[in-house]
Design a protein around this motif. Structure first.
Motif, PDB file in Angstrom:
ATOM      1  N   CYS A 174       0.785  -1.084  -0.006  1.00 19.24           N
ATOM      2  CA  CYS A 174      -0.179   0.049   0.087  1.00 19.24           C
ATOM      3  C   CYS A 174       0.885   1.230   0.173  1.00 19.24           C
ATOM      4  CB  CYS A 174      -0.858   0.098   0.949  1.00 19.24           C
ATOM      5  SG  CYS A 174      -2.365  -1.209   1.198  1.00 19.24           S
ATOM      6  N   ILE A 175       1.999   1.110   0.783  1.00 19.07           N
ATOM      7  CA  ILE A 175       2.767   2.534   0.984  1.00 19.07           C
ATOM      8  C   ILE A 175       3.586   2.581  -0.256  1.00 19.07           C
ATOM      9  CG2 ILE A 175       4.745   3.536   2.275  1.00 19.07           C
ATOM     10  CD1 ILE A 175       3.576   2.106   4.667  1.00 19.07           C
ATOM     11  N   MET A 176       4.150   1.621  -0.735  1.00 22.83           N
ATOM     12  CA  MET A 176       5.159   1.792  -1.861  1.00 22.83           C
ATOM     13  C   MET A 176       4.514   1.615  -3.296  1.00 22.83           C
ATOM     14  SD  MET A 176       8.115   1.674  -0.506  1.00 22.83           S
ATOM     15  CE  MET A 176       9.093   1.744  -2.070  1.00 22.83           C
ATOM     16  N   PHE A 177       3.519   1.181  -3.596  1.00 21.62           N
ATOM     17  CA  PHE A 177       2.915   0.933  -5.012  1.00 21.62           C
ATOM     18  C   PHE A 177       1.676   1.708  -5.127  1.00 21.62           C
ATOM     19  CE2 PHE A 177       5.755  -2.778  -4.230  1.00 21.62           C
ATOM     20  CZ  PHE A 177       6.597  -2.307  -5.095  1.00 21.62           C
ATOM     21  N   PHE A 178       0.933   2.343  -4.375  1.00 19.02           N
ATOM     22  CA  PHE A 178      -0.101   2.987  -4.151  1.00 19.02           C
ATOM     23  C   PHE A 178      -0.143   4.556  -3.948  1.00 19.02           C
ATOM     24  CE2 PHE A 178      -1.519  -1.169  -3.969  1.00 19.02           C
ATOM     25  CZ  PHE A 178      -2.856  -1.184  -4.866  1.00 19.02           C
ATOM     26  N   ARG A 179      -0.870   5.315  -4.594  1.00 25.67           N
ATOM     27  CA  ARG A 179      -0.966   6.793  -4.271  1.00 25.67           C
ATOM     28  C   ARG A 179      -2.202   7.220  -3.745  1.00 25.67           C
ATOM     29  NH1 ARG A 179       3.442   5.525  -4.334  1.00 25.67           N
ATOM     30  NH2 ARG A 179       5.203   6.116  -5.585  1.00 25.67           N
ATOM     31  N   GLY A 180      -2.303   8.551  -3.240  1.00 30.84           N
ATOM     32  CA  GLY A 180      -3.610   9.102  -2.794  1.00 30.84           C
ATOM     33  C   GLY A 180      -3.811   8.369  -1.645  1.00 30.84           C
ATOM     34  N   VAL A 181      -5.038   8.494  -1.070  1.00 29.68           N
ATOM     35  CA  VAL A 181      -5.752   8.116   0.273  1.00 29.68           C
ATOM     36  C   VAL A 181      -5.341   6.595   0.502  1.00 29.68           C
ATOM     37  CG1 VAL A 181      -7.838   7.806   1.600  1.00 29.68           C
ATOM     38  CG2 VAL A 181      -7.500   9.729  -0.080  1.00 29.68           C
ATOM     39  N   VAL A 182      -5.371   5.759  -0.426  1.00 31.16           N
ATOM     40  CA  VAL A 182      -5.030   4.101  -0.110  1.00 31.16           C
ATOM     41  C   VAL A 182      -3.478   4.367   0.645  1.00 31.16           C
ATOM     42  CG1 VAL A 182      -4.345   2.084  -1.311  1.00 31.16           C
ATOM     43  CG2 VAL A 182      -6.261   3.209  -2.033  1.00 31.16           C
ATOM     44  N   SER A 183      -2.514   5.070   0.164  1.00 32.18           N
ATOM     45  CA  SER A 183      -1.117   5.170   0.735  1.00 32.18           C
ATOM     46  C   SER A 183      -1.152   5.547   2.044  1.00 32.18           C
ATOM     47  CB  SER A 183      -0.207   5.749  -0.093  1.00 32.18           C
ATOM     48  OG  SER A 183      -0.584   7.189  -0.068  1.00 32.18           O
ATOM     49  N   LEU A 184      -2.327   5.918   2.519  1.00 32.87           N
ATOM     50  CA  LEU A 184      -2.457   6.614   3.895  1.00 32.87           C
ATOM     51  C   LEU A 184      -2.958   5.644   4.796  1.00 32.87           C
ATOM     52  CD1 LEU A 184      -3.277  10.322   2.952  1.00 32.87           C
ATOM     53  CD2 LEU A 184      -1.126   9.543   3.881  1.00 32.87           C
ATOM     54  N   MET A 185      -3.581   4.771   4.227  1.00 31.80           N
ATOM     55  CA  MET A 185      -4.427   3.725   5.023  1.00 31.80           C
ATOM     56  C   MET A 185      -3.555   2.093   5.277  1.00 31.80           C
ATOM     57  SD  MET A 185      -8.398   4.717   4.540  1.00 31.80           S
ATOM     58  CE  MET A 185      -8.459   4.567   2.834  1.00 31.80           C
ATOM     59  N   PRO A 186      -2.335   2.276   5.297  1.00 32.80           N
ATOM     60  CA  PRO A 186      -1.706   0.792   4.995  1.00 32.80           C
ATOM     61  C   PRO A 186      -2.044   0.018   6.367  1.00 32.80           C
ATOM     62  CG  PRO A 186      -0.195   2.540   5.700  1.00 32.80           C
ATOM     63  CD  PRO A 186      -1.397   3.331   5.261  1.00 32.80           C
ATOM     64  N   VAL A 187      -2.196   0.516   7.792  1.00 32.95           N
ATOM     65  CA  VAL A 187      -2.490  -0.038   8.926  1.00 32.95           C
ATOM     66  C   VAL A 187      -4.070  -0.812   8.671  1.00 32.95           C
ATOM     67  CG1 VAL A 187      -3.066   0.048  11.217  1.00 32.95           C
ATOM     68  CG2 VAL A 187      -1.207   1.321  10.217  1.00 32.95           C
ATOM     69  N   LEU A 188      -5.012   0.053   7.967  1.00 35.93           N
ATOM     70  CA  LEU A 188      -6.138  -0.546   7.918  1.00 35.93           C
ATOM     71  C   LEU A 188      -6.108  -1.840   6.854  1.00 35.93           C
ATOM     72  CD1 LEU A 188      -9.149  -0.814   8.483  1.00 35.93           C
ATOM     73  CD2 LEU A 188      -9.540   1.018   6.910  1.00 35.93           C
ATOM     74  N   ILE A 189      -5.742  -1.247   5.916  1.00 35.81           N
ATOM     75  CA  ILE A 189      -5.599  -2.385   4.743  1.00 35.81           C
ATOM     76  C   ILE A 189      -4.835  -3.533   4.923  1.00 35.81           C
ATOM     77  CG2 ILE A 189      -5.161  -2.805   2.388  1.00 35.81           C
ATOM     78  CD1 ILE A 189      -5.691   0.231   1.744  1.00 35.81           C
ATOM     79  N   GLY A 190      -3.780  -3.418   5.557  1.00 37.35           N
ATOM     80  CA  GLY A 190      -3.035  -4.438   5.905  1.00 37.35           C
ATOM     81  C   GLY A 190      -3.701  -5.615   7.010  1.00 37.35           C
ATOM     82  N   ILE A 191      -4.386  -4.943   7.991  1.00 34.15           N
ATOM     83  CA  ILE A 191      -4.956  -5.699   8.837  1.00 34.15           C
ATOM     84  C   ILE A 191      -6.282  -6.432   8.064  1.00 34.15           C
ATOM     85  CG2 ILE A 191      -6.956  -5.393  10.690  1.00 34.15           C
ATOM     86  CD1 ILE A 191      -5.056  -3.412  11.868  1.00 34.15           C
ATOM     87  N   ILE A 192      -7.124  -5.926   7.176  1.00 29.42           N
ATOM     88  CA  ILE A 192      -8.122  -6.177   6.653  1.00 29.42           C
ATOM     89  C   ILE A 192      -7.579  -7.643   5.759  1.00 29.42           C
ATOM     90  CG2 ILE A 192      -9.807  -6.037   4.530  1.00 29.42           C
ATOM     91  CD1 ILE A 192     -10.177  -3.399   5.686  1.00 29.42           C
ATOM     92  N   VAL A 193      -6.460  -7.394   4.809  1.00 33.91           N
ATOM     93  CA  VAL A 193      -5.621  -8.518   4.179  1.00 33.91           C
ATOM     94  C   VAL A 193      -5.218  -9.569   4.933  1.00 33.91           C
ATOM     95  CG1 VAL A 193      -3.855  -8.978   2.484  1.00 33.91           C
ATOM     96  CG2 VAL A 193      -5.231  -6.728   2.259  1.00 33.91           C
TER      97      VAL A 193
END
Length: 428
Positions: A174-193
């Protein structure tokens, strides 16, 4: 000019207001619920108190500072130590005394100005202390990621460790390969995955979710009702000195937010008001059973990307957080998150905290060819990470992160060659 879409006091149209507020809520969601999960508090209460604290903060700062208050990572280790020493109630009382420190500092700034505190907490002190916050709890993250409890003992488990690795990898992507708001939610997305992967490999017990009601009261911890407490010198020594770090963090966030919004929040509404708002938010949280609060960099990042600075959007996010706290099914899902998933995301988060301390030293060009700077940073790191403790009496001791912060401030005041460099220098 930064081409503002909405300034601080502008209101968006209702449908857009809802979308923008939800975006801010999800940006802070993962980190805010992670802290209570790590220290044994209720995620629902953490969400509820983050919303209440944010509304109080915005009101105290006269609706001039669009900041969101979430759970503070600086207090993870102190809360764990305070809980082990005197129970979870002791940690909550300690949190309230932290709020008192904020109020006293706010009063001092109101009467004497803010220059003294900017000089008391230079980067050479604050940077290493922030590094200690991340590194001191690093073993906890690794242990959570790679072990399971069997008969009261932690045993290495490769299956659970794989869930931690998947969680960590998802957050990094999320941090390295996405831009915008997605890159600011790596904790939430990481936990979901990580949660989805954990369900796939069969390490989640879903029975609490089935048993939970859709609407459910959060598990409040009210002093004198839900727990008895005793205020001891050791309790205060564990919790209160961390205020040095969180006040520094607060000042840094106000400076960065001011650059984003193009306003000087240190002068208007004033550092005294923003600190008081932060302190009152922490007090409310402690009274209800939530972790101490701090302004969130994630939400500052969202504002930098969207160029929407409206305090009404921030208030909307706070209202959503309060509402989510009463959704029993959602809170039950959070409680079923495997320890390995939390450990995997903690590896990244604790590392980022430590690295942000290092970045502060780099950004302010702290010269480690200067023996004074080298001594201050070295002593802080070893005392903090090594867990040094001073036993003053059987009932009073100061140690670890708190002792490191105190020693850092004292060394900076006592060693010759002190300069007037402050946290604001690199932001001007």
């Amino acid at each position: 000019m930064n081409n503002k879409v909405l300034d601080v006091h502008e209101k968006p149209a209702f449908p857009r207001w809802v979308a923008l507020s939800l975006q801010h809520m999800f940006a802070m969601f993962g980190a805010t619920i992670l802290v209570p999960t790590l220290v044994g508090l209720s995620p629902a209460i953490a969400l509820l108190t983050s919303g209440l604290a944010t509304i109080v903060f915005v009101a105290v700062t006269r609706f001039k500072v669009p900041a969101y208050l979430g759970s503070s990572f600086a207090f993870i280790a102190p809360i764990q130590v305070a809980t082990a020493t005197g129970g979870i109630g002791s940690a909550m009382i300690g949190s309230m005394f932290v709020a008192l420190v904020y109020a006293l500092v706010s009063l001092l700034i109101f009467t004497t100005g803010s220059n003294w505190i900017m000089k008391l907490l230079p980067p050479v002190v604050v940077g290493p202390v922030i590094m200690v916050i991340g590194l001191a709890v690093a073993p906890t993250a690794v242990n959570m990621a790679s072990t399971v409890s069997v008969g009261g003992e932690d045993v290495y488990n490769l299956l659970h460790f794989s869930a931690a690795i998947v969680t960590l990898a998802a957050a990094i992507i999320c941090i390295m390969f996405f831009r915008g708001v997605v890159s600011l939610m790596p904790v939430l997305i990481g936990i979901i995955v990580g949660y989805i992967y954990s369900a796939f490999i069969g390490i989640i017990d879903f029975s609490p979710v089935k048993e939970a009601d859709w609407i459910q009261m959060p598990a409040f911890l009210i002093p004198g009702i839900d727990y008895d407490f005793v205020i001891t010198p050791t309790l205060l020594a564990i919790m209160v000195p961390i205020s040095i770090v969180t006040i520094s963090e607060h000042i840094g966030h106000q400076l960065v937010l001011g650059k984003v919004v193009e306003k000087d929040f240190i002068k208007d509404p004033g550092l005294n008001r923003s600190l008081l708002g932060d302190g009152l938010g922490t007090l409310i949280s402690g009274l209800l059973g939530g972790p101490p609060k701090t302004t969130y960099g994630e939400n500052i990042g969202v504002m930098a990307i969207t160029r929407v600075y409206s305090v009404y959007v921030i208030i909307g996010a706070a209202v959503f957080a309060i509402a989510f706290a009463f959704i029993g099914k959602l809170m039950a899902v959070i409680e079923t998150i495997p320890q390995a998933v939390l450990g995997g995301i903690s590896i990244l988060l604790f590392g980022i905290i430590a690295s942000s301390g290092l970045r502060m030293l780099v950004d302010h060009k702290v010269d480690f060819g200067n023996q004074r700077n080298l001594i201050i940073a070295s002593v802080i790191l070893v005392i903090g990470i090594g867990g040094a403790v001073i036993h003053i009496s059987e009932t009073f001791q100061v140690g670890g992160m708190a002792l490191a912060a105190i020693v850092g401030v004292l060394l900076n005041l006592l060693l010759p060659g002190r300069t007037d460099e402050t946290l604001s220098d690199a932001t001007e």
